[in-house]
Design an enzyme around this catalytic site. Sequence first.
Site, mmCIF file in Angstrom:
data_model
loop_
_atom_site.group_PDB
_atom_site.id
_atom_site.type_symbol
_atom_site.label_atom_id
_atom_site.label_comp_id
_atom_site.label_asym_id
_atom_site.label_seq_id
_atom_site.Cartn_x
_atom_site.Cartn_y
_atom_site.Cartn_z
ATOM 1 C CE LYS A 95 1.114 -42.328 3.131
ATOM 2 N NZ LYS A 95 -0.146 -42.343 3.436
ATOM 3 C CB SER A 123 1.100 -40.173 6.427
ATOM 4 O OG SER A 123 0.594 -41.284 6.165
ATOM 5 C CB SER A 151 -3.120 -40.800 7.145
ATOM 6 O OG SER A 151 -2.030 -40.133 8.204
#
Length: 494
Positions: free
Chosen positions: A79, A160, A184
């Site tokens: 990420k 997210s 998230s």
Amino acid sequence: MTDVTDLGIAALRDGIRAGSFSAREVADAFIVKVSRAKALNAFIVETPDHAIAAAKEADAARAAGETLKPLAGVPIGMKDLFATKGVQTTAASHILEGFKPVYESTVSQKLWDAGAGMLGKLNMDQFAMGSSNETSYFGNVISPWRRGPGDNAPLAPGGSSGGSSAAIAARIVPGATGTDTGGSIRQPAAFTGISGIKPTYGRCSRWGVVAFASSLDQAGPMARDVRDCAILLENMAGFDPKDSTSLDMAVPKWEHSLSGDLRGKKIGIPAEYLMEGTPPEIAALWQQGIDWVKDAGAEIVEVSLPHTKYALPAYYIIAPAEASSNLARYDGVRYGLRELAEGQNLQDMYAATRAAGFGDEVKRRILIGTYVLSAGFYDAYYTQAQKVRTLIARDFERVWDYCDLLLTPTAPSAAFALGEKSDDPLAMYLNDVFTVPSSLAGLPAMSVPGGLDKSGLPLGLQIIGKPFDEQGVLNAGLAIEERASFKARPDAWW
């Protein structure tokens, strides 16, 4: 021979060790998959060289008869919230576009030390603020899933960590890192039919992770199944003296201790999570989950978490307050974007840089956070929200007298279409209604896929555990996984 990109982390690890295929074959196959899936917009930066280097090291070690590292030659996605030395790290923002850290985050370094390779930096909601991956400066991530026949609307992969969830569901990475502030990891896992666990706050170091809300942010793994999550988490977790919130505790052997046998366990069903307006499909899946854990030997008990209804408003005061403080460092002076016109003073530069560098959702949360921290409103909002957070944590502490784990839905719906909720921030925030309470309490929590809705989209079940009981959470997740037998995967339209 099975396409190696159909294999998860455990199968890839074991296959490389056994010589069923080389690590280089694995890396090359996933690199091709990544290059062919650009329509998903899951990656901000691709790093094939990193994956190839790890594969070469693994193959050389095996050829020399050396003991292989735990993740030797396994390629993963990272990420874009984790600092990666020499590789652009942007938190999906314009203000950090082009920033290449001179250091490595603790979590990513642990994974590289374990032998993993990096396929690239995964797209996300900007500064981890969002529930649909629509706030990224680099464009929306698109879920690989589609609704039933006749509806080809592009869907949100959740947020997210939407780049991570989309890439795993599309089989272009076998696993990835995520971060979870209010849901998230878990919400995007539910939207895309994969597994993801947020460990106890402090299990994974926050050092080198771009901060959103420091008392809530927690790194965790996302993968195709529970075992793969356990493997990744073992290699991500551990004490870090560079992080003052890091837990000085040994990392358990979660994979070795995995068991779907829940005999002797009591699983609580919190009444407050059956909220008004809950879709019948979500309620039905929850009941199915209850039946599955009972079949695994667990005893079901009804419990109450009376302050649950205050969790979301408390979260959306505390998290923006911490964000307004953390994001003050992006001022155009030391690194990242700088907007400066002739004749401007320092204050003008600050304003111009932040106006150009932050997206609308980030600005919204900074404004909210700055407001609730201001002299006239600090006690009325921020202090009260922290008191509510304490009450929520106490609710959980009390229920552990009656049960070992909690079972709830992960999200209030299946994936929605991109653009469907982006004009209504409150509707978007409600996506976190089931995940935020455990985040406020710092508890381990996991989402596993439970089935499909009437449109053929994945739905997830959430398991919440006591502090430090990742094993119990993983075991309950495995019990559900074994009974759900979730094999659905999206058609490869991309």
